[in-house]
Design an enzyme around this catalytic site. Structure first.
Site: not given
Length: 511
Positions: A41, A332-334
């Site tokens: 991510m 997709d990432t945090i």
């Protein structure tokens, strides 16, 4: 207090706070950990945005999105037979901006050395870390995309399969890169052998990158003014274009003209959110781009005249014609938020775009490149057309809620395209209906996307039926939609309340 989407990141950041580090220190430490433990991510081969509120000072916006190579033009790509910027194309790899952003943020506000802040991430990279449940689930779903890239498949599909929950994974080359950055700052990533090797690998795949592009990447991050809009007596701050925070503010401004309170039926509220989302995203896709190529768009789209015109187009009883867009789906990432003892607050987001980014792993450096350039258009006249040194449209957006000129809640909602709609839905639940921040995160999610109304399986069937009756084309989603974290500050008492979405593995913790 710190809230992250991975428990190891939360614990690492909390330890930094306990040692006397500030919010910036904790955010950088936690993000570095997630670049190892949430490698599908986020990563050092990705991009970063942040909103930072130093105690008693105005909020600052940090744009850490990378730029296209100097040789990248629609004409150059067309001459090579490129008709689409796909996820795994080397032309979808812009120069990663995350490390530039981290180093700028640390240089201006950090207090602990990078060697200390990177120590947990280096340990997990070199000695290994356990795969958590949500990570294992995502790996099983998206891991097959790695198969065409030999280096990525060998590292991330050990024994020819996706790791399972509890399996231990090591990334020693990534640990070595973090050691270089800790010792040399941005130069440890954008200059020297590491930059030369990354450039050489991308060129071997057909990329237009040069070592000079990587050298320029060291200074690509920059401080900007956040954009803002009022909502229910508060002020919502977002990063401006090239991010999609403008779309979130448009949705909120449109919704402020409607009653979204607890007495309004759930189907009515969802319908209004869906219609406002379609209107805002239609304009996002047509107009938002590198800020140097869409000047004045924020002021125009948030003006009373434009918002009133858009609001008037909504029929409370019927779904409007869907606004379609052609950007690739961004997932997709945090996200993480931190508030320290002095009252400094940071809203921080880091991403490699698609699951496993471009899926292109440099075998010499261990850097997994993002795919953010796949957001570019190939039509030369479009404001978001690929071009030398341009930043593409971004979906990752940190948020900050303020009241009376003071930051009262760093927050973020992951989930790619959904993020702008997610910001609006989350804030409406908190400010219109008085939900606590954990309850607001746990509500069933819906998203008007690509002519459909995506709905999570927890949405009651009678509400789904009512929405279908209004003309929404219902598209059930099997899995969770995004995730969220937030920390709310009570200015009167100083009490902090943290929340972390159960759709992810993360947690909020404080002391």
């Amino acid at each position: 207090m710190i809230a992250c989407s991975h428990p190891l990141a939360t614990s690492a950041g909390l330890a930094v706070l306990a040692e006397g580090g500030n919010a910036v220190d904790a955010a950088i430490c936690a993000s570095a950990v997630q670049c190892v433990t949430d490698t599908h991510m986020t990563g050092i081969g990705g991009d970063c945005f942040a909103l930072y509120a130093p105690a008693g000072q105005p909020v600052r916006a940090l744009n850490g999105s990378g730029r296209a190579p100097a040789a990248a033009t629609p004409e150059a790509l067309q001459a090579r037979g490129v008709t689409q910027l796909t996820q795994a194309s080397p032309h979808s790899v812009t120069i990663p901006g995350a490390i530039s952003a981290w180093c700028l943020l640390h240089g201006d506000y950090g207090t602990l050395p990078l060697e200390r802040l990177f120590a947990p991430a280096i340990r997990y990279a070199e000695e290994g870390f356990p795969i958590t449940a949500r990570v294992a689930r995502d790996w099983a779903v998206f891991g097959s995309s790695l198969a065409p890239d030999g280096p990525a498949a060998r590292l991330f599909l050990p024994a020819g399969r996706a790791p399972r929950a509890g399996d231990v994974l090591r990334q020693p080359l990534l640990g070595a890169r973090l050691r270089e950055i800790a010792a040399r700052g941005a130069a440890g990533f954008y200059e020297g052998q590491t930059a030369a090797r990354m450039c050489r690998h991308l060129q071997s795949l057909g990329g237009l990158h040069s070592e000079e592009d990587f050298h320029d990447g060291a200074t690509t991050a920059r401080w900007e003014q956040p954009i803002r809009a009022g909502y229910r007596g508060h002020e919502v701050l977002e990063c401006g274009p090239n991010g999609q925070g403008l779309a979130a503010l448009m949705i909120l401004r449109i919704l402020e003209g409607f009653d979204m309170g607890p007495q309004v039926a759930q189907a009515d509220r969802i319908h209004l959110l869906a219609e406002a989302t379609k209107l805002a995203y239609h304009h996002r896709d047509a107009l938002i781009a590198d800020p140097d190529h869409c000047r004045g768009v924020t002021e125009e789209l948030l003006s009373d005249q434009v918002i009133a015109r858009l609001r008037a187009r909504i029929d409370p009883a019927r779904a409007g014609t869907p606004a379609l867009w052609s950007e690739p789906e961004h997932k997709d990432t945090i996200y993480l938020g931190v508030v320290d003892a002095a009252g400094n607050a940071i809203s921080f987001i880091n991403s490699i775009f698609h699951a496993f980014g471009s899926t292109l792993l440099d075998p010499e450096t261990g850097v997994l490149f993002h795919s953010r350039g796949s957001s570019f258009r190939l039509e030369p006249a479009h404001p978001n057309a690929i071009g030398p040194g341009k930043r593409p449209l971004h979906t990752i957006i940190p948020g900050m809620l303020c009241k009376g000129g003071r930051a009262v809640m760093p927050f973020g909602v992951m989930g790619g395209h959904y993020q702008a709609a997610g910001h609006a839905a989350f804030l409406s639940a908190v400010l219109d209906r008085g939900l606590d921040i954990q309850a607001a995160m746990e509500e069933p999610r819906v998203f008007a996307f690509n002519g459909e109304l995506q709905v999570e399986p927890t949405l009651p069937s009678d509400v789904v039926d009512a929405l279908a009756a209004r003309g929404h084309r219902i598209a059930p989603v099997a899995g969770p939609m995004g995730g969220a974290q937030a920390i709310r500050l009570d200015p009167a008492t100083g009490v902090l309340t943290g929340a972390s979405d159960s759709r992810k593995d993360g947690m909020a913790a404080g002391f």
